[in-house]
Design a protein around this motif. Structure first.
Motif, mmCIF file in Angstrom:
data_model
loop_
_atom_site.group_PDB
_atom_site.id
_atom_site.type_symbol
_atom_site.label_atom_id
_atom_site.label_comp_id
_atom_site.label_asym_id
_atom_site.label_seq_id
_atom_site.Cartn_x
_atom_site.Cartn_y
_atom_site.Cartn_z
ATOM 1 N N THR A 120 0.830 -1.208 0.000
ATOM 2 C CA THR A 120 0.000 0.000 0.000
ATOM 3 C C THR A 120 0.862 1.254 0.000
ATOM 4 O O THR A 120 0.581 2.216 -0.719
ATOM 5 N N ASP A 123 2.258 1.816 -3.411
ATOM 6 C CA ASP A 123 1.192 2.293 -4.303
ATOM 7 C C ASP A 123 0.933 3.786 -4.119
ATOM 8 O O ASP A 123 0.712 4.507 -5.091
ATOM 9 N N ARG A 124 0.976 4.244 -2.882
ATOM 10 C CA ARG A 124 0.661 5.650 -2.591
ATOM 11 C C ARG A 124 1.842 6.597 -2.759
ATOM 12 O O ARG A 124 1.666 7.755 -3.125
#
Length: 196
Positions: A120, A123-124
């Motif tokens: 995550t 991804d960010r």
């Protein structure tokens, strides 16, 4: 594979492209990190320890050898392979940030497949953001920063900072010489008759 200024530009570009593959493909990063930890391994070791099919293991090992980040340490069967040390510094086009690509960062990227918090975060914030978080994780391991300071510096929530710092903790302890801070409950001198 440390970069110095006396290298030919073509060599540096090739090394960068090789490392870029590791950062874009978590399975390759995981294999590189495994070879870094083990020192040397055969393809059979890779298959057994990383639970890879034979064709996949040979394909990945050969790609890393072709990329120049893994060496064949003997040509006798079974061949043994070892990871080269990577220490490559990349500067942004604006020249305002530098990122150092090390085995620890590659290991963190390799854990993307098995750690949802790392996945995550990448991804960010991208791999560059992960590199920055790893720097904070090392500093936290040394007792120099807190998750709140990281959150404030990077303009992220304290919860997001704590989650990535916890996810990177095993990477930090694997690659950096950091002693565990504090004492465990069994090490504290507590008298059972003391009031809480």
């Amino acid at each position: 594979m440390s970069r110095t200024s006396n290298r030919a530009d073509g060599d540096i570009v090739q090394d960068f492209l090789s490392v870029a593959d590791l950062l874009e493909e978590p399975q390759l990063a995981q294999l590189y990190a495994y070879l870094t930890r083990e020192g040397e391994a055969t393809v059979q070791d890779v298959m057994d320890d990383l639970d890879l099919a034979q064709g996949t293991a040979y394909s990945y090992v050969n790609r890393l050898v072709d990329a120049g980040v893994v060496d064949v340490t003997n040509d006798e069967q079974p061949r043994r392979y070892a990871a080269r040390q990577i220490d490559l510094t990349v500067t942004t086009a604006a020249g305002d940030r530098e990122y150092t690509i090390t085995p620890a960062l590659i290991d963190a990227v390799g854990r993307r497949e098995t750690d949802a918090d790392i996945d995550t975060y990448i991804d960010r914030h991208g791999v560059a953001g992960l590199a920055t978080a790893l720097t904070y994780a090392v500093a936290r391991g040394r007792g120099e920063v807190t998750h709140r300071l990281m959150a404030e510096d990077l303009d992220i929530s304290p919860l997001a900072a704590e989650m990535i710092l916890q996810a990177l903790r095993p990477v930090v302890h694997e690659h950096y010489d950091i002693e565990e801070a504090g004492a465990g409950l069994d090490e504290l001198d507590i008298d059972d008759t003391d009031d809480a």
